[in-house]
Design a protein around this motif. Structure first.
Motif, PDB file in Angstrom:
ATOM      1  N   ASP A 347       0.879  -1.177   0.000  1.00 19.41           N
ATOM      2  CA  ASP A 347       0.000   0.000   0.000  1.00 19.41           C
ATOM      3  C   ASP A 347       0.914   1.224   0.000  1.00 19.41           C
ATOM      4  N   LEU A 348       1.238   1.702  -1.195  1.00 17.23           N
ATOM      5  CA  LEU A 348       2.213   2.783  -1.311  1.00 17.23           C
ATOM      6  C   LEU A 348       1.731   4.066  -0.655  1.00 17.23           C
ATOM      7  N   ASP A 349       0.454   4.309  -0.705  1.00 17.89           N
ATOM      8  CA  ASP A 349      -0.062   5.528  -0.067  1.00 17.89           C
ATOM      9  C   ASP A 349       0.151   5.477   1.443  1.00 17.89           C
ATOM     10  N   ALA A 350      -0.150   4.324   2.051  1.00 14.45           N
ATOM     11  CA  ALA A 350       0.024   4.193   3.500  1.00 14.45           C
ATOM     12  C   ALA A 350       1.498   4.258   3.876  1.00 14.45           C
ATOM     13  N   LEU A 351       2.368   3.603   3.091  1.00 16.02           N
ATOM     14  CA  LEU A 351       3.798   3.652   3.380  1.00 16.02           C
ATOM     15  C   LEU A 351       4.335   5.071   3.232  1.00 16.02           C
ATOM     16  N   THR A 352       3.801   5.803   2.266  1.00 15.92           N
ATOM     17  CA  THR A 352       4.234   7.192   2.081  1.00 15.92           C
ATOM     18  C   THR A 352       3.868   8.041   3.284  1.00 15.92           C
ATOM     19  N   VAL A 353       2.652   7.873   3.761  1.00 17.62           N
ATOM     20  CA  VAL A 353       2.216   8.635   4.938  1.00 17.62           C
ATOM     21  C   VAL A 353       3.106   8.307   6.138  1.00 17.62           C
ATOM     22  N   SER A 354       3.396   7.028   6.331  1.00 20.42           N
ATOM     23  CA  SER A 354       4.226   6.630   7.462  1.00 20.42           C
ATOM     24  C   SER A 354       5.653   7.140   7.313  1.00 20.42           C
ATOM     25  N   ALA A 355       6.179   7.091   6.097  1.00 19.39           N
ATOM     26  CA  ALA A 355       7.539   7.582   5.869  1.00 19.39           C
ATOM     27  C   ALA A 355       7.638   9.072   6.183  1.00 19.39           C
ATOM     28  N   LEU A 356       6.664   9.836   5.757  1.00 21.79           N
ATOM     29  CA  LEU A 356       6.697  11.282   5.995  1.00 21.79           C
ATOM     30  C   LEU A 356       6.499  11.626   7.464  1.00 21.79           C
ATOM     31  N   ALA A 357       5.869  10.725   8.211  1.00 26.97           N
ATOM     32  CA  ALA A 357       5.676  10.959   9.650  1.00 26.97           C
ATOM     33  C   ALA A 357       6.902  10.556  10.457  1.00 26.97           C
ATOM     34  N   ASP A 358       7.836   9.843   9.835  1.00 28.12           N
ATOM     35  CA  ASP A 358       9.014   9.372  10.550  1.00 28.12           C
ATOM     36  C   ASP A 358       9.948  10.540  10.848  1.00 28.12           C
ATOM     37  N   PRO A 359      10.498  10.603  12.054  1.00 26.08           N
ATOM     38  CA  PRO A 359      11.398  11.719  12.398  1.00 26.08           C
ATOM     39  C   PRO A 359      12.634  11.811  11.508  1.00 26.08           C
ATOM     40  N   SER A 360      13.014  10.721  10.865  1.00 29.14           N
ATOM     41  CA  SER A 360      14.212  10.735  10.018  1.00 29.14           C
ATOM     42  C   SER A 360      14.075  11.674   8.829  1.00 29.14           C
ATOM     43  N   THR A 361      12.838  11.965   8.410  1.00 21.37           N
ATOM     44  CA  THR A 361      12.660  12.823   7.228  1.00 21.37           C
ATOM     45  C   THR A 361      13.282  14.199   7.440  1.00 21.37           C
ATOM     46  N   GLY A 362      13.323  14.657   8.687  1.00 28.45           N
ATOM     47  CA  GLY A 362      13.840  16.001   8.960  1.00 28.45           C
ATOM     48  C   GLY A 362      15.316  16.159   8.678  1.00 28.45           C
ATOM     49  N   GLY A 363      16.061  15.038   8.594  1.00 27.03           N
ATOM     50  CA  GLY A 363      17.487  15.121   8.315  1.00 27.03           C
ATOM     51  C   GLY A 363      17.842  14.840   6.875  1.00 27.03           C
ATOM     52  N   ASN A 364      16.832  14.634   6.011  1.00 26.36           N
ATOM     53  CA  ASN A 364      17.151  14.352   4.615  1.00 26.36           C
ATOM     54  C   ASN A 364      17.537  15.628   3.886  1.00 26.36           C
ATOM     55  N   PRO A 365      18.565  15.593   3.067  1.00 29.40           N
ATOM     56  CA  PRO A 365      19.013  16.826   2.409  1.00 29.40           C
ATOM     57  C   PRO A 365      18.047  17.363   1.358  1.00 29.40           C
ATOM     58  N   VAL A 366      17.165  16.521   0.833  1.00 32.61           N
ATOM     59  CA  VAL A 366      16.106  16.962  -0.074  1.00 32.61           C
ATOM     60  C   VAL A 366      14.791  16.878   0.691  1.00 32.61           C
ATOM     61  N   ILE A 367      14.016  17.940   0.663  1.00 34.45           N
ATOM     62  CA  ILE A 367      12.744  17.942   1.381  1.00 34.45           C
ATOM     63  C   ILE A 367      11.823  16.871   0.797  1.00 34.45           C
ATOM     64  N   MET A 368      11.285  16.041   1.663  1.00 29.25           N
ATOM     65  CA  MET A 368      10.421  14.951   1.238  1.00 29.25           C
ATOM     66  C   MET A 368       8.961  15.387   1.298  1.00 29.25           C
ATOM     67  N   ASN A 369       8.203  15.022   0.269  1.00 27.79           N
ATOM     68  CA  ASN A 369       6.772  15.312   0.241  1.00 27.79           C
ATOM     69  C   ASN A 369       6.041  14.083  -0.287  1.00 27.79           C
ATOM     70  N   ALA A 370       4.725  14.176  -0.343  1.00 28.04           N
ATOM     71  CA  ALA A 370       3.931  13.003  -0.713  1.00 28.04           C
ATOM     72  C   ALA A 370       4.255  12.517  -2.119  1.00 28.04           C
ATOM     73  N   ILE A 371       4.527  13.438  -3.038  1.00 29.00           N
ATOM     74  CA  ILE A 371       4.756  13.047  -4.429  1.00 29.00           C
ATOM     75  C   ILE A 371       6.128  12.389  -4.592  1.00 29.00           C
ATOM     76  N   ASN A 372       7.179  13.067  -4.113  1.00 34.89           N
ATOM     77  CA  ASN A 372       8.512  12.497  -4.366  1.00 34.89           C
ATOM     78  C   ASN A 372       8.796  11.274  -3.485  1.00 34.89           C
ATOM     79  N   THR A 373       8.168  11.197  -2.325  1.00 30.15           N
ATOM     80  CA  THR A 373       8.392  10.032  -1.468  1.00 30.15           C
ATOM     81  C   THR A 373       7.705   8.798  -2.042  1.00 30.15           C
ATOM     82  N   ARG A 374       6.505   8.973  -2.577  1.00 21.61           N
ATOM     83  CA  ARG A 374       5.826   7.837  -3.211  1.00 21.61           C
ATOM     84  C   ARG A 374       6.604   7.357  -4.437  1.00 21.61           C
ATOM     85  N   ALA A 375       7.120   8.307  -5.201  1.00 19.54           N
ATOM     86  CA  ALA A 375       7.921   7.943  -6.371  1.00 19.54           C
ATOM     87  C   ALA A 375       9.195   7.211  -5.954  1.00 19.54           C
TER      88      ALA A 375
END
Length: 381
Positions: A347-375
């Protein structure tokens, strides 16, 4: 070179082959008189674990063990462990094993005398201040793998079985009071676990190095940690009895977890929800998505990784480093993509939501959003 020493960064560490013999002294040094040794099911009957229990018993510290720990430890594991801990009147934990056992052991000591539920201490804002610091018992950490570096971490990663999400429970006093790093304990690791945990250490160092946050000390530690993994993980994988390679990998694991005070990124933001839903090995999952995340971040990190590649002795800058990750994965027999890892019809939509909620996203050098994270997730399949 004598690969032995006593270090105090970020917590006291007794490093060197054979230093497991100091386990009873370590407990007494931090005020533990009745420890509960927390390990996993695979380790509980092995000679290294039984020898550790023998040493504790011979010193008059009892012989108590809890081993009902899942590969991705859960809140239910915490509840079961707390029942044993409290019934036995224990006053501290020896967390003994890989990342799962270390995280579970740290959580038991943390929750030993708290009155609020576990999830109230998730790493959100200042939630850690909800904990009673006097209700946290001391921890001696003894890693038997070289990957997570949980022995030098201020957090436990636990799965909420109800929501199928990995949560980070944070408190400064979750940091073990003393660590014994004995590379002899890692000699029996199977090659697949050596590879998966070793690539976890590499992921920690790589993401910390690429994080945009400012922490020069972590930056230097991350760079040297990558070098150690690149040089010594193939040796440890090829010959598990190579104690020099095992020692350097144990150092690299602790270095990675120390370095990621600077931040993690998309590798972990993806692997945490995938592991929670599909129960995949964390370090192996990191390795599977690593090359795709490197390409995802290329525009922001290419010049920095050109420098890192040079330090690591890898020709070709960013491209060479990217290729080296693929070379290591093939050498270690790591699946080429998430589908081969067992992530089928996700379920890519659910995994995307969970990935964006993970605290690790704040340290990624490229800002993560729903579109690029799902891709990015699709690219990893």
């Amino acid at each position: 070179m004598q690969l032995s020493g006593n270090w105090n960064y970020p917590t006291p560490i007794r490093f060197g082959a054979g230093r497991i013999k100091e386990i009873a002294d370590a407990c007494q040094a931090v005020g533990i008189s009745k420890p509960l040794l927390v390990t996993d099911r695979g380790l509980k009957d092995l000679p290294i674990t039984q020898s550790a229990l023998d040493l504790l018993e011979a010193a008059g510290l009892g012989r108590a063990m809890f081993a009902d720990v899942d590969m991705n430890p859960s809140g239910e594991n915490v509840d079961a462990g707390l029942a044993v801990y409290r019934a036995g009147g224990h006053d501290g934990v020896v967390a003994f094993g890989g990342g799962s056992a270390l995280d579970l052991g740290k959580a038991l000591a943390f929750m030993s005398r708290q009155t609020r539920p576990l999830w109230d201490f998730e790493d959100i804002g200042d939630w850690w201040t909800r904990a009673d610091p006097d209700g946290i018992d001391p921890i001696v950490a003894v890693p038997t793998t070289a990957g997570t570096g949980s022995e030098v971490g201020r957090a436990s990663v636990l799965t909420n079985a109800q929501t199928h999400e990995k949560k980070i429970i944070f408190h400064p006093k979750i940091l073990p009071a003393l660590v014994i790093c004995d590379p002899e304990l890692t000699v029996g690791m199977p090659p697949s676990i050596t590879a998966g945990t070793g690539m976890d250490a590499f992921a920690h160092c790589l993401e910390a190095f690429c994080s945009p946050h400012y922490h020069p000390m972590s930056q230097g530690i991350a760079l040297e940690g990558m070098r150690l993994v690149n040089e010594f993980l193939p040796r440890a994988y090829e010959d598990g009895s190579d104690i020099e390679a095992r020692a350097h990998m144990m150092s690299a694991a602790a270095m990675g977890a120390t370095a990621f005070q600077k931040g993690l990124g998309a590798i972990h933001a993806l692997s945490h929800p995938i592991g929670a839903v599909y129960n995949t090995h964390h370090g192996t999952t990191n390795a599977v998505v690593m090359q795709q995340v490197l390409m995802f971040n290329r525009g922001a990190v290419e010049s920095r990784l050109d420098q890192a590649a040079s330090y690591l002795g890898i020709a070709g800058g960013f491209e060479g480093l990217h290729a080296r990750v693929g070379e290591l994965n093939r050498l270690f027999g790591i699946p080429a993509n998430l589908t081969e890892l067992g992530v089928v019809n996700p379920d890519l939509d659910a995994l995307t939501v969970s990935a964006l909620a993970d605290p690790s996203t704040g340290g990624n050098p490229v800002i993560m959003n729903a579109i690029n994270t799902r891709a990015l997730l699709e690219a990893c399949l």
